[in-house]
Each structure stands twice: as C-alpha cells, then as structure tokens.
Design a protein around this motif. Structure first.
Motif, mmCIF file in Angstrom:
data_model
loop_
_atom_site.group_PDB
_atom_site.id
_atom_site.type_symbol
_atom_site.label_atom_id
_atom_site.label_comp_id
_atom_site.label_asym_id
_atom_site.label_seq_id
_atom_site.Cartn_x
_atom_site.Cartn_y
_atom_site.Cartn_z
ATOM 1 N N CYS A 39 10.650 -0.133 -13.362
ATOM 2 C CA CYS A 39 9.610 -0.831 -14.128
ATOM 3 C C CYS A 39 8.767 -1.747 -13.250
ATOM 4 C CB CYS A 39 10.237 -1.643 -15.258
ATOM 5 S SG CYS A 39 10.848 -0.634 -16.617
ATOM 6 N N PHE A 40 9.365 -2.283 -12.209
ATOM 7 C CA PHE A 40 8.639 -3.245 -11.381
ATOM 8 C C PHE A 40 8.132 -2.661 -10.071
ATOM 9 C CE2 PHE A 40 11.182 -5.816 -14.229
ATOM 10 C CZ PHE A 40 10.214 -6.668 -14.717
ATOM 11 N N ALA A 41 8.460 -1.410 -9.797
ATOM 12 C CA ALA A 41 8.020 -0.772 -8.561
ATOM 13 C C ALA A 41 6.591 -0.255 -8.713
ATOM 14 C CB ALA A 41 8.957 0.393 -8.225
ATOM 15 N N THR A 42 5.945 -0.055 -7.587
ATOM 16 C CA THR A 42 4.631 0.594 -7.615
ATOM 17 C C THR A 42 4.843 2.055 -8.001
ATOM 18 O OG1 THR A 42 4.762 1.247 -5.287
ATOM 19 C CG2 THR A 42 3.776 -0.908 -5.758
ATOM 20 N N ALA A 43 3.777 2.725 -8.369
ATOM 21 C CA ALA A 43 3.894 4.123 -8.793
ATOM 22 C C ALA A 43 4.492 4.984 -7.674
ATOM 23 C CB ALA A 43 2.534 4.665 -9.206
ATOM 24 N N THR A 44 4.065 4.745 -6.442
ATOM 25 C CA THR A 44 4.589 5.520 -5.311
ATOM 26 C C THR A 44 6.071 5.246 -5.110
ATOM 27 O OG1 THR A 44 2.430 5.454 -4.252
ATOM 28 C CG2 THR A 44 4.308 5.965 -2.845
ATOM 29 N N ASN A 45 6.443 3.982 -5.111
ATOM 30 C CA ASN A 45 7.861 3.645 -4.929
ATOM 31 C C ASN A 45 8.702 4.121 -6.103
ATOM 32 O OD1 ASN A 45 7.505 2.518 -2.426
ATOM 33 N ND2 ASN A 45 7.411 0.419 -3.165
ATOM 34 N N ARG A 46 8.126 4.132 -7.290
ATOM 35 C CA ARG A 46 8.855 4.617 -8.466
ATOM 36 C C ARG A 46 9.193 6.096 -8.283
ATOM 37 N NH1 ARG A 46 6.371 1.746 -11.913
ATOM 38 N NH2 ARG A 46 4.495 3.001 -12.072
ATOM 39 N N ARG A 47 8.200 6.896 -7.839
ATOM 40 C CA ARG A 47 8.460 8.323 -7.607
ATOM 41 C C ARG A 47 9.547 8.509 -6.546
ATOM 42 N NH1 ARG A 47 2.965 8.613 -7.660
ATOM 43 N NH2 ARG A 47 2.847 8.800 -5.411
ATOM 44 N N ARG A 48 9.472 7.732 -5.476
ATOM 45 C CA ARG A 48 10.462 7.843 -4.411
ATOM 46 C C ARG A 48 11.850 7.423 -4.898
ATOM 47 N NH1 ARG A 48 6.744 4.818 0.064
ATOM 48 N NH2 ARG A 48 5.417 6.579 0.572
ATOM 49 N N MET A 49 11.887 6.338 -5.663
ATOM 50 C CA MET A 49 13.138 5.771 -6.129
ATOM 51 C C MET A 49 13.922 6.759 -6.998
ATOM 52 S SD MET A 49 13.404 2.184 -8.157
ATOM 53 C CE MET A 49 12.159 1.496 -7.107
ATOM 54 N N PHE A 50 13.198 7.474 -7.843
ATOM 55 C CA PHE A 50 13.887 8.367 -8.766
ATOM 56 C C PHE A 50 14.295 9.685 -8.126
ATOM 57 C CE2 PHE A 50 11.645 5.615 -11.933
ATOM 58 C CZ PHE A 50 12.797 4.930 -12.287
#
Length: 142
Positions: A85-96
C-alpha cells in the motif's frame, strides 16, 4: 525675553559600511571551506549509517518472513499488503514477485491504493467546489 535653547552640535553619523580587509576575507573564505568540508564529511557518514541500516533490514527480512510463516502465516499477508500500500507502483510490482508473497495480496493492495486515490480526488474536488462557492458568494455580494 526668552532664552534661546542652545543647539547641540550635530553628530557625525556612523558609517554603516563595514569593510573587510583582504586578510579578513581570506580567513573568512578558509573558514567557510573548512565548515563545508566538515559538514560534507558528516553527511557522508550519516548516509553510510543509513545505507547500512537499510541493508541490515533487507538481509534480515527473508529470515523473519520464514519465521512468520511458521508462527503466524496470516500476518505475512498483512505485512505484504501494508508494504504494498505504501510502495511506489514499480516497487509494488517488484515486491509481489517475492517468493513468499501470498496469492491475491497484490490485488488487495492495488484496490486499497485505488480507493485512497479516489478519496483524495473526491476531497480535492469538494475543496475546489467549496472554494468556488465562496468565490461566487463574494462576487454576488459585490
């Protein structure tokens, strides 16, 4: 007959200009360079400490996730959701893409982010509408 008041002699105004000698300017320049070097050294030291702290967290994260999956698997999903929820869109994609990321948490996090964006846009629109209403009232009274 009245006595005339004696006038005090006018004072010579002090010169407000302070003139630095070349030697003073050289010392001032040297001091400023020294202060800049000290500040730069401290900033680099602080940056290194923070970089090392982030690296320590990153290196420990996988071990912590493994432990959490054994002791409280539902909290692993909560952690990924909150981080997403708090990550940037790019980091969110990487994180998941992480091996321990639970199924479906990416969609939940994206829905939450979209909801927050919609609420923010609605609040901005309401504020703009309210400001426009006040502006219209002010023109109507003029």
């Amino acid at each position: 007959m009245k006595k005339s008041l004696s006038q005090k002699p006018a004072r010579k105004p002090r010169s407000s200009q302070f003139a630095m000698t070349p030697a003073m300017e050289a010392r001032m320049q040297k001091a400023m360079v020294s202060i800049g070097n000290i500040a730069d050294k401290q900033a680099r030291k602080d940056d290194k400490i923070q970089r090392e702290a982030r690296l320590a967290i990153a290196e420990t994260f996988d071990a912590w996730l493994d432990w959490m999956e054994e002791t409280a698997p539902e909290q692993v999903e909560d952690v990924f959701f909150e981080l997403g929820c708090f990550a940037t869109a790019t980091n969110r994609r990487r994180m998941f893409k992480h091996a321990n990321a639970p199924e479906g948490v990416a969609e939940r996090a994206q829905e939450q982010v979209d909801q927050w964006k919609a609420e923010e846009e609605a609040a901005k629109a309401a504020a703009a509408e309210e400001a426009q209403g006040k502006f219209g009232d002010a023109e109507g009274h003029a």
